[in-house]
Design an enzyme around this catalytic site. Structure first.
Site, PDB file in Angstrom:
ATOM      1  N   SER A 176     -12.623   4.697  26.421  1.00  0.00           N
ATOM      2  CA  SER A 176     -11.535   4.284  25.544  1.00  0.00           C
ATOM      3  C   SER A 176     -10.458   5.359  25.422  1.00  0.00           C
ATOM      4  O   SER A 176      -9.270   5.045  25.316  1.00  0.00           O
ATOM      5  CB  SER A 176     -12.084   3.907  24.162  1.00  0.00           C
ATOM      6  OG  SER A 176     -12.924   4.921  23.659  1.00  0.00           O
ATOM      7  N   ASP A 218     -21.803  11.105  28.257  1.00  0.00           N
ATOM      8  CA  ASP A 218     -21.194   9.773  28.251  1.00  0.00           C
ATOM      9  C   ASP A 218     -21.237   9.170  26.862  1.00  0.00           C
ATOM     10  O   ASP A 218     -22.313   8.893  26.335  1.00  0.00           O
ATOM     11  CB  ASP A 218     -21.967   8.887  29.246  1.00  0.00           C
ATOM     12  CG  ASP A 218     -21.409   7.479  29.355  1.00  0.00           C
ATOM     13  OD1 ASP A 218     -20.340   7.201  28.811  1.00  0.00           O
ATOM     14  OD2 ASP A 218     -22.079   6.649  30.015  1.00  0.00           O
ATOM     15  N   SER A 264     -14.455   5.758  32.502  1.00  0.00           N
ATOM     16  CA  SER A 264     -15.290   4.545  32.462  1.00  0.00           C
ATOM     17  C   SER A 264     -14.406   3.306  32.441  1.00  0.00           C
ATOM     18  O   SER A 264     -13.643   3.086  31.498  1.00  0.00           O
ATOM     19  CB  SER A 264     -16.175   4.549  31.215  1.00  0.00           C
ATOM     20  OG  SER A 264     -16.712   3.246  31.038  1.00  0.00           O
ATOM     21  N   MET A 310     -24.479  -3.432  32.826  1.00  0.00           N
ATOM     22  CA  MET A 310     -25.337  -3.825  31.691  1.00  0.00           C
ATOM     23  C   MET A 310     -25.891  -5.223  31.933  1.00  0.00           C
ATOM     24  O   MET A 310     -25.170  -6.114  32.386  1.00  0.00           O
ATOM     25  CB  MET A 310     -24.525  -3.825  30.398  1.00  0.00           C
ATOM     26  CG  MET A 310     -23.812  -2.510  30.133  1.00  0.00           C
ATOM     27  SD  MET A 310     -23.018  -2.499  28.529  1.00  0.00           S
ATOM     28  CE  MET A 310     -22.070  -0.977  28.644  1.00  0.00           C
ATOM     29  N   MET A 315     -26.692  10.593  27.075  1.00  0.00           N
ATOM     30  CA  MET A 315     -25.936   9.548  26.371  1.00  0.00           C
ATOM     31  C   MET A 315     -25.591  10.057  24.980  1.00  0.00           C
ATOM     32  O   MET A 315     -26.481  10.373  24.192  1.00  0.00           O
ATOM     33  CB  MET A 315     -26.769   8.265  26.244  1.00  0.00           C
ATOM     34  CG  MET A 315     -26.806   7.393  27.475  1.00  0.00           C
ATOM     35  SD  MET A 315     -25.191   6.975  28.158  1.00  0.00           S
ATOM     36  CE  MET A 315     -24.442   6.029  26.826  1.00  0.00           C
ATOM     37  N   HIS A 348     -23.592   3.580  36.533  1.00  0.00           N
ATOM     38  CA  HIS A 348     -24.519   3.810  35.423  1.00  0.00           C
ATOM     39  C   HIS A 348     -25.272   2.516  35.135  1.00  0.00           C
ATOM     40  O   HIS A 348     -24.700   1.582  34.573  1.00  0.00           O
ATOM     41  CB  HIS A 348     -23.685   4.269  34.214  1.00  0.00           C
ATOM     42  CG  HIS A 348     -24.487   4.556  32.997  1.00  0.00           C
ATOM     43  ND1 HIS A 348     -23.899   4.778  31.767  1.00  0.00           N
ATOM     44  CD2 HIS A 348     -25.828   4.658  32.791  1.00  0.00           C
ATOM     45  CE1 HIS A 348     -24.840   5.005  30.869  1.00  0.00           C
ATOM     46  NE2 HIS A 348     -26.012   4.930  31.459  1.00  0.00           N
ATOM     47  N   HIS A 384     -16.405   5.775  36.735  1.00  0.00           N
ATOM     48  CA  HIS A 384     -17.680   5.465  36.075  1.00  0.00           C
ATOM     49  C   HIS A 384     -17.784   3.958  35.861  1.00  0.00           C
ATOM     50  O   HIS A 384     -16.926   3.345  35.228  1.00  0.00           O
ATOM     51  CB  HIS A 384     -17.737   6.211  34.740  1.00  0.00           C
ATOM     52  CG  HIS A 384     -19.052   6.135  34.035  1.00  0.00           C
ATOM     53  ND1 HIS A 384     -20.116   6.966  34.326  1.00  0.00           N
ATOM     54  CD2 HIS A 384     -19.480   5.318  33.050  1.00  0.00           C
ATOM     55  CE1 HIS A 384     -21.133   6.680  33.542  1.00  0.00           C
ATOM     56  NE2 HIS A 384     -20.780   5.676  32.753  1.00  0.00           N
ATOM     57  N   MET A 391     -27.464   0.480  33.121  1.00  0.00           N
ATOM     58  CA  MET A 391     -28.118   0.247  31.824  1.00  0.00           C
ATOM     59  C   MET A 391     -28.839  -1.094  31.936  1.00  0.00           C
ATOM     60  O   MET A 391     -28.441  -2.101  31.341  1.00  0.00           O
ATOM     61  CB  MET A 391     -27.068   0.256  30.708  1.00  0.00           C
ATOM     62  CG  MET A 391     -26.558   1.661  30.413  1.00  0.00           C
ATOM     63  SD  MET A 391     -25.007   1.667  29.500  1.00  0.00           S
ATOM     64  CE  MET A 391     -23.884   1.465  30.876  1.00  0.00           C
ATOM     65  N   ASP A 441     -20.033   0.970  34.385  1.00  0.00           N
ATOM     66  CA  ASP A 441     -21.110   0.681  33.436  1.00  0.00           C
ATOM     67  C   ASP A 441     -21.699  -0.700  33.696  1.00  0.00           C
ATOM     68  O   ASP A 441     -21.067  -1.723  33.429  1.00  0.00           O
ATOM     69  CB  ASP A 441     -20.567   0.760  32.003  1.00  0.00           C
ATOM     70  CG  ASP A 441     -20.372   2.192  31.559  1.00  0.00           C
ATOM     71  OD1 ASP A 441     -21.315   2.989  31.717  1.00  0.00           O
ATOM     72  OD2 ASP A 441     -19.281   2.521  31.053  1.00  0.00           O
TER      73      ASP A 441
HETATM   74  C1  DX5 Z   1     -21.628   3.042  26.884  1.00  0.00           C
HETATM   75  C2  DX5 Z   1     -21.144   3.406  28.259  1.00  0.00           C
HETATM   76  C3  DX5 Z   1     -20.046   4.405  28.283  1.00  0.00           C
HETATM   77  C4  DX5 Z   1     -18.825   3.993  27.528  1.00  0.00           C
HETATM   78  C5  DX5 Z   1     -17.946   5.155  27.266  1.00  0.00           C
HETATM   79  O1  DX5 Z   1     -22.706   2.207  26.990  1.00  0.00           O
HETATM   80  O2  DX5 Z   1     -22.206   3.921  29.048  1.00  0.00           O
HETATM   81  O3  DX5 Z   1     -19.717   4.760  29.618  1.00  0.00           O
HETATM   82  O4  DX5 Z   1     -18.079   3.015  28.194  1.00  0.00           O
HETATM   83  O5  DX5 Z   1     -16.859   4.716  26.526  1.00  0.00           O
HETATM   84  P1  DX5 Z   1     -16.174   5.613  25.406  1.00  0.00           P
HETATM   85  O6  DX5 Z   1     -15.643   6.808  26.111  1.00  0.00           O
HETATM   86  O7  DX5 Z   1     -15.148   4.713  24.851  1.00  0.00           O
HETATM   87  O8  DX5 Z   1     -17.268   5.989  24.417  1.00  0.00           O
HETATM   88 ZN    ZN Z   2     -21.730   4.869  31.044  1.00  0.00          ZN
END
Ligand code: DX5
Ligand code: ZN
Length: 213
Positions: free
Chosen positions: A193, A170, A7, A36, A136, A65, A32, A67, A34
């Site tokens: 992370s 995820d 990610s 938002m 999730m 993804h 990946h 969100m 993300d």
């Molecule tokens: C959270 C995201 C994840 C997140 C994962 O809202 O959808 O993809 O970035 O990060 P880690 O692996 O640090 O939990």
């Molecule tokens: Zn994600």
């Protein structure tokens, strides 16, 4: 076969091309992304223009993804930008038939996700439309949170019921819980992370790949 989808939420946003290149060369198959919108989750991140920029720099599968509250309104922009997989949320204002037709028209894949507080059975209604389910395992919105243990049973439920569907997990995946989610049935692993905040992201990717065998 296990697929790793790093990610980029935890990558360096001023050097995305470099960071994507590092994890791809180290063996990660997906990227990946993300997205938002500040409504569905209390954070704002990436839009279609960033996906289009990434598309120019990588041949990897862009695992996008969404969100966002209104995925039907924006899905086509992400497909045009070069997304290969579009993940939408059950909890959003989702019209599954429309988004299914759209992703098929672009020859791309569709995935539906549930948040940690949503019972996994809610995904059953989407089974004939999707290529992948996403569990999730943290509350969506931020990287670096702790894995929610009840996600393991959700993965097991889906794997038992849908042996041929990809199951992605995820949130909060580290080397120490990787084997557990794979044993439960996940085959697409998102890690943010744990990879991009590692001292050596390429080495972290390799450890994930070895740890996932
Ligand atoms: C959270 C995201 C994840 C997140 C994962 O809202 O959808 O993809 O970035 O990060 P880690 O692996 O640090 O939990
Ligand atoms: Zn994600």
């Amino acid at each position: 076969m296990i697929i790793l989808s790093p990610s980029i939420l935890s990558a360096d946003f001023a050097a995305l091309a470099r960071d994507v290149d590092v994890v791809t060369k180290a063996g990660a198959q997906y990227v990946h992304v993300d997205v938002m919108d500040g409504h569905f989750v209390p954070n704002i991140t990436i839009g279609p223009c960033v996906v289009a920029a990434l598309r120019k720099t990588t041949k990897s599968v862009l695992d996008v993804h969404l969100m966002i509250q209104n995925p039907n309104q924006y899905a086509e922009e992400f497909l045009k930008a070069g997304a290969d997989i579009i993940t939408v949320h059950h909890e959003s204002n989702l019209n599954i038939k429309q988004i299914y037709s759209l992703t098929r028209a672009y020859g791309k894949k569709l995935c539906v996700s549930v948040n940690p507080e949503t019972p996994v059975e809610n995904l059953d209604q989407y089974s004939k439309f999707v290529d992948m389910f996403l569990v999730m395992s943290v509350h969506p919105g931020f990287g670096g949170q702790s894995f929610i243990e009840s996600s393991v049973d959700k993965i097991k439920y889906l794997r038992t019921k849908y042996p041929n569907t990809d199951i992605e997990v995820d949130g909060g995946i580290k080397l120490d819980n990787l084997k557990m989610v794979i044993a439960a049935g996940a085959n697409v692993i998102v890690a943010g992370s744990a990879i991009f905040e590692a001292q050596d992201p390429a080495a972290a990717v390799q450890k994930f790949i070895v740890g996932g065998v």
